[in-house]
Motif scaffolding. Sequence first.
Motif, PDB file in Angstrom:
ATOM      1  N   ASN A 152     -27.517  30.196  45.260  1.00  0.00           N
ATOM      2  CA  ASN A 152     -26.312  30.775  46.163  1.00  0.00           C
ATOM      3  C   ASN A 152     -24.977  30.579  45.920  1.00  0.00           C
ATOM      4  OD1 ASN A 152     -26.299  31.080  49.021  1.00  0.00           O
ATOM      5  ND2 ASN A 152     -25.941  29.327  49.567  1.00  0.00           N
ATOM      6  N   LEU A 153     -24.597  31.399  44.391  1.00  0.00           N
ATOM      7  CA  LEU A 153     -23.560  31.595  44.391  1.00  0.00           C
ATOM      8  C   LEU A 153     -22.553  32.705  45.102  1.00  0.00           C
ATOM      9  CD1 LEU A 153     -23.682  32.366  40.110  1.00  0.00           C
ATOM     10  CD2 LEU A 153     -23.396  30.022  41.786  1.00  0.00           C
ATOM     11  N   ASP A 154     -21.657  32.234  45.884  1.00  0.00           N
ATOM     12  CA  ASP A 154     -20.595  33.699  46.313  1.00  0.00           C
ATOM     13  C   ASP A 154     -19.813  34.752  44.960  1.00  0.00           C
ATOM     14  OD1 ASP A 154     -18.439  32.544  44.997  1.00  0.00           O
ATOM     15  OD2 ASP A 154     -17.721  31.448  46.049  1.00  0.00           O
ATOM     16  N   THR A 155     -19.311  36.052  45.769  1.00  0.00           N
ATOM     17  CA  THR A 155     -19.319  36.397  44.733  1.00  0.00           C
ATOM     18  C   THR A 155     -18.732  35.834  43.713  1.00  0.00           C
ATOM     19  OG1 THR A 155     -19.369  38.506  46.636  1.00  0.00           O
ATOM     20  CG2 THR A 155     -17.470  39.088  44.900  1.00  0.00           C
ATOM     21  N   GLU A 156     -17.261  35.393  43.882  1.00  0.00           N
ATOM     22  CA  GLU A 156     -16.559  35.218  43.035  1.00  0.00           C
ATOM     23  C   GLU A 156     -17.042  34.795  41.457  1.00  0.00           C
ATOM     24  OE1 GLU A 156     -12.839  32.201  42.348  1.00  0.00           O
ATOM     25  OE2 GLU A 156     -13.158  33.200  44.327  1.00  0.00           O
ATOM     26  N   LYS A 157     -17.941  33.144  42.352  1.00  0.00           N
ATOM     27  CA  LYS A 157     -18.879  32.908  40.892  1.00  0.00           C
ATOM     28  C   LYS A 157     -19.846  33.929  40.293  1.00  0.00           C
ATOM     29  CE  LYS A 157     -18.542  28.234  42.320  1.00  0.00           C
ATOM     30  NZ  LYS A 157     -18.774  26.428  43.247  1.00  0.00           N
ATOM     31  N   ARG A 158     -20.076  34.735  40.968  1.00  0.00           N
ATOM     32  CA  ARG A 158     -21.016  36.056  41.096  1.00  0.00           C
ATOM     33  C   ARG A 158     -20.298  36.664  39.422  1.00  0.00           C
ATOM     34  NH1 ARG A 158     -26.743  36.741  43.054  1.00  0.00           N
ATOM     35  NH2 ARG A 158     -26.046  39.690  42.579  1.00  0.00           N
ATOM     36  N   ARG A 201     -21.358  46.150  39.971  1.00  0.00           N
ATOM     37  CA  ARG A 201     -22.423  46.478  41.405  1.00  0.00           C
ATOM     38  C   ARG A 201     -22.003  44.535  42.478  1.00  0.00           C
ATOM     39  NH1 ARG A 201     -27.455  48.177  37.864  1.00  0.00           N
ATOM     40  NH2 ARG A 201     -27.816  50.186  38.570  1.00  0.00           N
ATOM     41  N   SER A 202     -21.419  43.837  41.097  1.00  0.00           N
ATOM     42  CA  SER A 202     -22.106  42.530  41.952  1.00  0.00           C
ATOM     43  C   SER A 202     -20.517  42.257  42.953  1.00  0.00           C
ATOM     44  CB  SER A 202     -21.455  41.398  40.747  1.00  0.00           C
ATOM     45  OG  SER A 202     -19.887  41.371  39.812  1.00  0.00           O
ATOM     46  N   TYR A 203     -19.217  43.841  42.532  1.00  0.00           N
ATOM     47  CA  TYR A 203     -18.170  43.888  43.534  1.00  0.00           C
ATOM     48  C   TYR A 203     -19.066  44.697  44.893  1.00  0.00           C
ATOM     49  CZ  TYR A 203     -15.340  42.419  39.920  1.00  0.00           C
ATOM     50  OH  TYR A 203     -14.504  41.796  39.197  1.00  0.00           O
ATOM     51  N   THR A 204     -18.383  44.447  46.334  1.00  0.00           N
ATOM     52  CA  THR A 204     -18.692  44.876  47.689  1.00  0.00           C
ATOM     53  C   THR A 204     -17.249  45.640  47.989  1.00  0.00           C
ATOM     54  OG1 THR A 204     -17.873  42.803  48.892  1.00  0.00           O
ATOM     55  CG2 THR A 204     -20.015  42.820  48.199  1.00  0.00           C
ATOM     56  N   GLU A 205     -17.855  46.627  49.338  1.00  0.00           N
ATOM     57  CA  GLU A 205     -16.998  47.403  49.691  1.00  0.00           C
ATOM     58  C   GLU A 205     -15.329  46.449  50.185  1.00  0.00           C
ATOM     59  OE1 GLU A 205     -16.894  50.605  50.250  1.00  0.00           O
ATOM     60  OE2 GLU A 205     -18.879  51.085  50.302  1.00  0.00           O
ATOM     61  N   ASP A 206     -15.539  45.387  49.979  1.00  0.00           N
ATOM     62  CA  ASP A 206     -13.871  44.622  50.675  1.00  0.00           C
ATOM     63  C   ASP A 206     -13.105  44.151  49.497  1.00  0.00           C
ATOM     64  OD1 ASP A 206     -14.643  44.358  53.506  1.00  0.00           O
ATOM     65  OD2 ASP A 206     -16.049  42.392  52.984  1.00  0.00           O
ATOM     66  N   ASN A 207     -14.275  43.603  48.569  1.00  0.00           N
ATOM     67  CA  ASN A 207     -13.400  43.612  46.809  1.00  0.00           C
ATOM     68  C   ASN A 207     -13.979  43.965  45.756  1.00  0.00           C
ATOM     69  OD1 ASN A 207     -16.034  43.415  45.997  1.00  0.00           O
ATOM     70  ND2 ASN A 207     -15.434  41.029  45.524  1.00  0.00           N
ATOM     71  N   ALA A 208     -13.932  45.607  46.465  1.00  0.00           N
ATOM     72  CA  ALA A 208     -13.650  46.688  44.979  1.00  0.00           C
ATOM     73  C   ALA A 208     -12.380  47.628  44.419  1.00  0.00           C
ATOM     74  CB  ALA A 208     -14.736  47.235  45.382  1.00  0.00           C
ATOM     75  N   SER A 209     -11.416  47.259  45.458  1.00  0.00           N
ATOM     76  CA  SER A 209     -10.298  47.452  44.991  1.00  0.00           C
ATOM     77  C   SER A 209      -9.513  46.335  43.783  1.00  0.00           C
ATOM     78  CB  SER A 209      -9.619  47.578  45.723  1.00  0.00           C
ATOM     79  OG  SER A 209      -9.171  46.245  46.508  1.00  0.00           O
ATOM     80  N   GLN A 210     -10.563  45.194  43.468  1.00  0.00           N
ATOM     81  CA  GLN A 210      -9.671  43.819  43.448  1.00  0.00           C
ATOM     82  C   GLN A 210     -10.667  44.062  41.958  1.00  0.00           C
ATOM     83  OE1 GLN A 210     -10.623  40.504  44.531  1.00  0.00           O
ATOM     84  NE2 GLN A 210     -10.263  40.655  46.461  1.00  0.00           N
ATOM     85  N   LYS A 255     -15.786  53.876  42.193  1.00  0.00           N
ATOM     86  CA  LYS A 255     -14.953  55.346  42.958  1.00  0.00           C
ATOM     87  C   LYS A 255     -14.096  55.112  43.900  1.00  0.00           C
ATOM     88  CE  LYS A 255     -19.915  56.196  45.615  1.00  0.00           C
ATOM     89  NZ  LYS A 255     -20.524  56.354  47.149  1.00  0.00           N
ATOM     90  N   PHE A 256     -13.746  53.682  43.546  1.00  0.00           N
ATOM     91  CA  PHE A 256     -12.195  53.717  43.828  1.00  0.00           C
ATOM     92  C   PHE A 256     -11.256  53.845  43.173  1.00  0.00           C
ATOM     93  CE2 PHE A 256      -8.091  50.706  44.292  1.00  0.00           C
ATOM     94  CZ  PHE A 256      -8.304  50.638  45.326  1.00  0.00           C
ATOM     95  N   LEU A 257     -11.703  54.684  41.746  1.00  0.00           N
ATOM     96  CA  LEU A 257     -10.893  55.458  40.937  1.00  0.00           C
ATOM     97  C   LEU A 257     -10.410  56.665  41.222  1.00  0.00           C
ATOM     98  CD1 LEU A 257     -11.820  53.309  37.665  1.00  0.00           C
ATOM     99  CD2 LEU A 257      -9.849  52.181  39.129  1.00  0.00           C
ATOM    100  N   GLU A 258     -11.213  57.137  42.120  1.00  0.00           N
ATOM    101  CA  GLU A 258     -11.570  58.622  42.533  1.00  0.00           C
ATOM    102  C   GLU A 258      -9.436  59.467  42.693  1.00  0.00           C
ATOM    103  OE1 GLU A 258     -13.868  60.434  45.610  1.00  0.00           O
ATOM    104  OE2 GLU A 258     -15.568  59.287  44.712  1.00  0.00           O
ATOM    105  N   GLY A 259      -9.620  60.096  42.285  1.00  0.00           N
ATOM    106  CA  GLY A 259      -8.185  60.869  41.687  1.00  0.00           C
ATOM    107  C   GLY A 259      -7.528  60.652  40.862  1.00  0.00           C
ATOM    108  N   GLU A 260      -8.000  59.237  39.787  1.00  0.00           N
ATOM    109  CA  GLU A 260      -7.085  59.135  38.523  1.00  0.00           C
ATOM    110  C   GLU A 260      -8.055  59.646  37.572  1.00  0.00           C
ATOM    111  OE1 GLU A 260      -6.801  54.218  38.297  1.00  0.00           O
ATOM    112  OE2 GLU A 260      -6.489  54.518  39.996  1.00  0.00           O
ATOM    113  N   LEU A 261      -6.883  59.728  36.129  1.00  0.00           N
ATOM    114  CA  LEU A 261      -6.790  60.666  35.094  1.00  0.00           C
ATOM    115  C   LEU A 261      -8.296  59.712  34.415  1.00  0.00           C
ATOM    116  CD1 LEU A 261      -4.018  61.230  33.375  1.00  0.00           C
ATOM    117  CD2 LEU A 261      -5.673  62.737  34.426  1.00  0.00           C
ATOM    118  N   ILE A 262      -9.073  58.493  34.105  1.00  0.00           N
ATOM    119  CA  ILE A 262      -9.932  57.484  34.282  1.00  0.00           C
ATOM    120  C   ILE A 262     -11.212  58.727  35.202  1.00  0.00           C
ATOM    121  CG2 ILE A 262      -9.496  56.078  35.164  1.00  0.00           C
ATOM    122  CD1 ILE A 262     -10.925  56.073  31.752  1.00  0.00           C
TER     123      ILE A 262
END
Length: 376
Positions: free
Chosen positions: A156-162, A191-200, A231-238
Amino acid sequence: MSCCPAFIDLPEEEQIIELRKYLKTTGAEISEENSGGEWITDLMQVIDATETCWKSADEAQVEGFFTSVLSLVFIVPTAKIDEVVLSLCEKVVKGGDKMKELRLRILNNLYNGVDERSPVRYNVYCAMVKLAGQTNSVDCINTNLEEVQKWMKLWNLDTEKRVNLLRRLLEAFLECKQSETASKAMVELLRSYTEDNASQARDDAHRCIVHHLAQKDMYLVDHLLVLKPIKFLEGELIHDLLTIFVRGSLHNYMEFCKANPDYIEKLGLSHELCIEKMRFLTFLSMASDNKEIMFDTMEQQLNLTADEVEAFLIDVVRTQLVQASIDQIQRKIVIRWSQHRTFGRQQWQQLRDMLERWRENLGTVRNNLQQLTPAS
């Protein structure tokens, strides 16, 4: 004291006194007497002083010592076991290059000694992965990503521990030069990131793209585009570069390099390898749209000389991404089958149509057999 000290039959306080005495023989700065307080406090003092154990020349003694330590750890109340386990794992991991097999065995025994649903296993497994990476022993522990996913749900790990666990696995794979497994771990990490923390996950996503593009025999990377952090990187060169490798051509890649000089080098990628991969990928696109491709067309679109075409085609067939035959007389290649660079709606429709044809053909065969079989 016996050559393999184990004091499991003694009361907790007496066990700890014997452990203290053993540690004194290894040069540890620890009192031979208990503090007079709770035995768990004394156990923590013993664990804190275990660094000198790894200097011992007698591995059997060290193993016996830790067997006794583990016997005490297993009866620590649930409310305090996290602190005790974390301290023990830290000391075992910090053992340097000494007795690496024994140290992994100690952690494995600790892991198996607690309930399979206990979150304590998370801390122990993280330590095992870290130690395995440091000692090039990742093959000595179970790192199957499907099972790891099951364990994370069980604990039952939270996102941070995963994220932390998957990143530790990734680092271990990279340290042990297991590039293919590292690629899978990178994808699972994103894949372990969510919409809420994808930017991190920007750094993880950037690293994942570069790693995949740097792999000599890894051509199909369309699965990366659907990952939220990428997807969060869209618009960047990479992201633009990744998109070229997914659906662009050699010409697109060369134009990108012209517009962004030195960018490939700054990423740590080989420009020559990127050109080679883009030739293969461009050819895959051509093979998906054509049953026959003339050598002249390949020379033009793939920037090859006449003398380079056949060698290139042989290399393409070796990748098993294409099944084809070379017609040297007519200077063309006949495509029997080719891998799609992306698998989207169009490819699903093609697969559906193919299965429908198979079903119709099987129905025809069945009807013919029924007509040939005499009635009883």
